[in-house]
Scaffold this motif. Structure first.
Motif, mmCIF file in Angstrom:
data_model
loop_
_atom_site.group_PDB
_atom_site.id
_atom_site.type_symbol
_atom_site.label_atom_id
_atom_site.label_comp_id
_atom_site.label_asym_id
_atom_site.label_seq_id
_atom_site.Cartn_x
_atom_site.Cartn_y
_atom_site.Cartn_z
ATOM 1 N N PRO A 4 0.787 -1.228 0.000
ATOM 2 C CA PRO A 4 0.000 0.000 0.000
ATOM 3 C C PRO A 4 0.827 1.291 0.000
ATOM 4 O O PRO A 4 0.439 2.272 -0.628
ATOM 5 N N ASP A 5 1.964 1.314 0.684
ATOM 6 C CA ASP A 5 2.705 2.566 0.844
ATOM 7 C C ASP A 5 3.876 2.739 -0.116
ATOM 8 O O ASP A 5 4.265 3.863 -0.411
ATOM 9 N N ASP A 6 4.439 1.648 -0.572
ATOM 10 C CA ASP A 6 5.607 1.694 -1.456
ATOM 11 C C ASP A 6 5.422 0.591 -2.491
ATOM 12 O O ASP A 6 5.614 -0.585 -2.176
ATOM 13 N N PRO A 7 5.009 0.932 -3.711
ATOM 14 C CA PRO A 7 4.667 -0.097 -4.701
ATOM 15 C C PRO A 7 5.739 -1.187 -4.849
ATOM 16 O O PRO A 7 6.934 -0.900 -4.923
ATOM 17 N N LEU A 8 5.258 -2.409 -4.855
ATOM 18 C CA LEU A 8 6.130 -3.565 -5.000
ATOM 19 C C LEU A 8 6.583 -3.688 -6.451
ATOM 20 O O LEU A 8 5.766 -3.705 -7.366
ATOM 21 N N GLU A 9 7.883 -3.734 -6.648
ATOM 22 C CA GLU A 9 8.412 -3.969 -7.988
ATOM 23 C C GLU A 9 8.421 -5.461 -8.291
ATOM 24 O O GLU A 9 8.043 -5.883 -9.371
ATOM 25 N N VAL A 10 8.871 -6.242 -7.307
ATOM 26 C CA VAL A 10 8.955 -7.685 -7.485
ATOM 27 C C VAL A 10 9.041 -8.365 -6.131
ATOM 28 O O VAL A 10 9.547 -7.786 -5.173
ATOM 29 N N MET A 11 8.493 -9.578 -6.058
ATOM 30 C CA MET A 11 8.670 -10.442 -4.885
ATOM 31 C C MET A 11 9.627 -11.544 -5.322
ATOM 32 O O MET A 11 9.352 -12.256 -6.302
ATOM 33 N N GLU A 12 10.736 -11.648 -4.642
ATOM 34 C CA GLU A 12 11.714 -12.689 -4.943
ATOM 35 C C GLU A 12 11.503 -13.848 -3.981
ATOM 36 O O GLU A 12 11.501 -13.647 -2.765
ATOM 37 N N ILE A 13 11.321 -15.039 -4.527
ATOM 38 C CA ILE A 13 11.070 -16.225 -3.707
ATOM 39 C C ILE A 13 12.195 -17.221 -3.935
ATOM 40 O O ILE A 13 12.487 -17.594 -5.083
ATOM 41 N N GLU A 14 12.806 -17.645 -2.846
ATOM 42 C CA GLU A 14 13.892 -18.616 -2.902
ATOM 43 C C GLU A 14 13.484 -19.892 -2.177
ATOM 44 O O GLU A 14 12.614 -19.864 -1.304
ATOM 45 N N HIS A 15 14.143 -20.982 -2.531
ATOM 46 C CA HIS A 15 13.903 -22.257 -1.852
ATOM 47 C C HIS A 15 15.105 -23.166 -2.095
ATOM 48 O O HIS A 15 15.974 -22.859 -2.917
ATOM 49 N N TYR A 16 15.154 -24.270 -1.351
ATOM 50 C CA TYR A 16 16.179 -25.278 -1.555
ATOM 51 C C TYR A 16 15.554 -26.454 -2.298
ATOM 52 O O TYR A 16 14.722 -27.174 -1.730
ATOM 53 N N PRO A 17 15.915 -26.642 -3.578
ATOM 54 C CA PRO A 17 15.336 -27.759 -4.340
ATOM 55 C C PRO A 17 15.569 -29.087 -3.612
ATOM 56 O O PRO A 17 16.598 -29.309 -2.990
#
Length: 147
Positions: free
Chosen positions: A40-53
């Motif tokens: 709401p206050d600072d537009p999201l450019e991207v959500m980076e999602i990491e995981h361990y395959p």
């Protein structure tokens, strides 16, 4: 039961149709799709999602097996994406099939609560102001207490 952890987008309609196809013994199919939402206050450019395959798929398989047994599900599907996702993109999907709707709904909610709070994914929100790791929320942890 199918577990997919993937970078590529998925086709919600195709996945739902394939999951539901030929289900003559199931009286209920429930689906839920999570979408990356803007801030709401600072537009999201991207959500980076990491995981361990390997580790992630194993953890998701374990919880899906628990859901199938606990809620007498005929089947379950979990799709979760990783990588850089923009607001509005689908991040995950859960589908459950059961002879009765209560079990299908509860099985789906059980899986969603787990995915939100305990699944081994790490999320970072990137805005024009910088990047911050997403912290666990008390309400997400509280949701697990009902199970």
């Amino acid at each position: 039961m199918r577990i997919l952890v993937q970078e590529a987008p998925f086709d919600l309609g195709a996945e739902t149709a394939a999951f539901a196809a030929g289900r003559k013994d199931m009286g209920a199919i429930v689906t839920f799709t999570g979408v990356v939402r803007d801030l709401p206050d600072d537009p999201l450019e991207v959500m980076e999602i990491e995981h361990y395959p390997g580790m992630t798929e194993s953890a998701l398989s374990d919880i899906a097996e628990q859901a199938v047994a606990r809620f007498r599900l005929g089947d379950a599907l979990v799709i979760h994406r990783f990588g850089a996702l923009k607001p509005g993109e689908m991040i995950m999907m859960v589908a459950t099939a059961a002879p009765h709707r209560k079990d299908a709904f509860e099985g789906a909610e059980f899986l969603m609560d787990y995915l939100k709070s305990r699944a081994p994914f790490w999320k970072r929100e990137v805005t024009r102001q910088g990047a911050d790791w997403v912290q666990a929320k008390d309400e997400d942890e509280d949701a697990l207490t009902r199970w």
